[in-house]
Write an enzyme that holds these catalytic residues in place. Sequence first.
Site, short mmCIF file in Angstrom:
data_model
loop_
_atom_site.label_atom_id
_atom_site.label_comp_id
_atom_site.label_asym_id
_atom_site.label_seq_id
_atom_site.Cartn_x
_atom_site.Cartn_y
_atom_site.Cartn_z
N LYS A 68 0.85 -1.20 0.00
CA LYS A 68 0.00 0.00 0.00
C LYS A 68 0.88 1.25 0.00
O LYS A 68 1.71 1.43 0.89
CB LYS A 68 -0.91 -0.01 1.23
N ASP B 295 -2.49 10.11 4.01
CA ASP B 295 -3.89 9.74 4.13
C ASP B 295 -4.61 10.74 5.03
O ASP B 295 -4.64 10.59 6.26
CB ASP B 295 -4.01 8.32 4.70
N LYS C 32 -10.07 12.79 8.37
CA LYS C 32 -9.61 12.32 9.68
C LYS C 32 -9.57 13.48 10.67
O LYS C 32 -9.40 14.63 10.27
CB LYS C 32 -8.19 11.76 9.54
N ASP D 148 1.51 6.14 5.72
CA ASP D 148 0.53 5.22 5.15
C ASP D 148 1.05 4.53 3.88
O ASP D 148 0.30 3.86 3.17
CB ASP D 148 -0.79 5.96 4.88
N ASP E 145 -12.23 7.23 3.74
CA ASP E 145 -11.03 6.95 4.51
C ASP E 145 -10.65 5.46 4.45
O ASP E 145 -9.56 5.09 4.89
CB ASP E 145 -11.23 7.40 5.97
N GLU F 120 -9.51 3.86 2.03
CA GLU F 120 -8.97 4.00 0.67
C GLU F 120 -7.94 2.93 0.33
O GLU F 120 -7.75 2.59 -0.83
CB GLU F 120 -8.36 5.39 0.49
N ARG G 233 -7.87 -0.28 0.79
CA ARG G 233 -8.42 -1.48 0.15
C ARG G 233 -8.82 -1.20 -1.29
O ARG G 233 -8.84 -2.11 -2.12
CB ARG G 233 -9.57 -2.04 0.99
N1 BES Z 1 -4.38 4.34 6.88
C1 BES Z 1 -5.52 4.05 7.68
C2 BES Z 1 -5.26 2.99 8.75
C3 BES Z 1 -4.29 3.36 9.82
C4 BES Z 1 -4.73 3.81 11.04
C5 BES Z 1 -2.94 3.18 9.63
C6 BES Z 1 -3.83 4.12 12.04
C7 BES Z 1 -2.03 3.49 10.63
C8 BES Z 1 -2.49 3.96 11.83
C9 BES Z 1 -6.65 3.57 6.79
O1 BES Z 1 -6.67 4.07 5.51
C10 BES Z 1 -7.92 3.97 7.44
O2 BES Z 1 -8.16 5.12 7.53
N2 BES Z 1 -8.72 3.00 7.86
C11 BES Z 1 -9.96 3.25 8.49
C12 BES Z 1 -10.98 2.30 7.90
C13 BES Z 1 -12.39 2.59 8.32
C14 BES Z 1 -12.85 3.89 7.72
C15 BES Z 1 -13.26 1.47 7.86
C16 BES Z 1 -9.80 3.01 9.98
O3 BES Z 1 -9.10 2.07 10.36
O4 BES Z 1 -10.33 3.79 10.75
ZN ZN Z 2 -4.90 4.69 4.76
MN MN Z 3 -7.64 5.93 5.39
#
Ligand code: BES
Ligand code: ZN
Ligand code: MN
Length: 500
Positions: free
Chosen positions: A268, A273, A280, A291, A350, A352, A354
């Site tokens: 990834k 992000d 966020k 990220d 968010d 993104e 996947r």
């Molecule tokens: N990049 C984040 C996940 C992340 C969180 C990485 C903390 C490192 C530290 C990912 O893109 C994300 O935002 N995931 C969301 C998914 C949700 C919206 C279903 C999450 O984990 O909150």
């Molecule tokens: Zn992310």
């Molecule tokens: Mn995200």
Amino acid sequence: MNLTIKKGAVLKLKTPCLVIGVFEGKLKGDLLQQLDQGIDRALSRAVKSKEFSGRKGESLLFHVGRKLVAERVLLWGLGKEKGYDLRALRQAASAIAKLLADKQLGSFMFALPQTPTKKITLDGKVQAAAEGFLLADYRYERYLPQDRAGRPAQLDKVALLIDDKESKSVAESAVRKAEAIASGVCFARDLVNAPGNEKSPEFLAMQAIGMAEKLGIKATLLNRKKLEQQGFGAMLGVAQGSKRDPYLIVLEYRGGTGDEKPIALVGKGVVFDAGGISLKPSEGMDEMKMDMGGAAAVFGTIMAVAGLKLPINLVAVVPAVENMPSGTAIRPGDILTSLSGKTIEVLNTDAEGRLILADALTFVGRFEPRVVIDVATLTGAVIIGLGNQAAAVLGNHDGLIRQLIKAGERSGERLWQLPLWGEYAEQIKSDFADVKNVGGRPAGTITAAAFLQKFADDYTWAHLDIAGMAWEGKGKAGQPKGGTGYGVRLLTEYLCGMSQ
Ligand code: BES
Ligand code: ZN
Ligand code: MN
């Protein structure tokens, strides 16, 4: 740093500092006895006065005058001998390096502890100690003045002392292995630490190509136009909110025979992000420059593998994008058509990672890989489940998962398996498209993997969620605050196993 292997009598070794590990309550053994005699029993006296007992992390540094050829001796507590392993040795080496560098002692000799268990081999021991030193020597100082006051010394000449009965050539090749791996880890750390303003998808692509050119690895880029022509709808959907162009970065290392099917790594590569329209919170958002930790791990691994000249074919694929909110960004409710043809309802912009991985996983199928492993900072949920001690592994092949977990134990980069039962896919059923990109609060790491599985089920596949591992928030020995390069040691160890 110049890392070498040495043999010889402890009293005659010339070094600014001789470092000796001592197990708790075990001040016996030839080396310690010789040393103790050589320095008028200073060691015995220190033990008697309870200044030093060998407890884990305990240290005693003293000058030895003309008693030894060495100028100083550092005794280092290794803790209890029972249960001592390579992980502990690697950590001890890092902590020793930190202590001495803080005292401006960049050159020293470390006597490898003699351990009674057969499980610890010479090459394993040397590799672990060498990695401990090399990784402790890492700094990210691109934006700092070189002549800062109080700056710890960089390591200069470090020698590993082995027993007379042990093989020097085995130990030396273990040092070479550690060096190749550590360069991959440090390359990955540099990429993660680079700030978002510098780190566009194009920057990531140029760094990867620069590294590949040096090592004779083939590199290909797909730019926005090519991605549009070929139908990377999910990846382009994420990229459309940013002014910066997306790139699909493809590296191909060919160390195996021509007809051998490659192993593929997918990382990834979200260079920043912000969350997109599903923005966020501002607190901690700075860390989202990490990220692309999965991309960094994949690049670092291919660098290490090329350095080791492993006889395998390896492909690395990285979708590189930036996830930003803007007037052109995707909206919650938008439906994207992915490269596979499957449609995706985007309920949270968010989620993104996947989306871009969906297209990358479809694309990588073109290489007819025998195994695909994707690495991604994918979910915050994995941090709730496992904290910062292990990455989650999920996939469609238990044998592959088992091999990865083993490699994790050997390399010190731990993995823990989560289930991927079919029922979880219920949570990502959409009313308007083939799949939706969020599955609600329960089992967030698993439903993210269940989403990826829809694009990865034509081959043997495993997914590593490294969100809790790519970034060190505080800093510790062997790992300053910032990017960790997590995944390079694990994947290189797995690939070393595959190439045998
Ligand atoms: N990049 C984040 C996940 C992340 C969180 C990485 C903390 C490192 C530290 C990912 O893109 C994300 O935002 N995931 C969301 C998914 C949700 C919206 C279903 C999450 O984990 O909150
Ligand atoms: Zn992310
Ligand atoms: Mn995200």
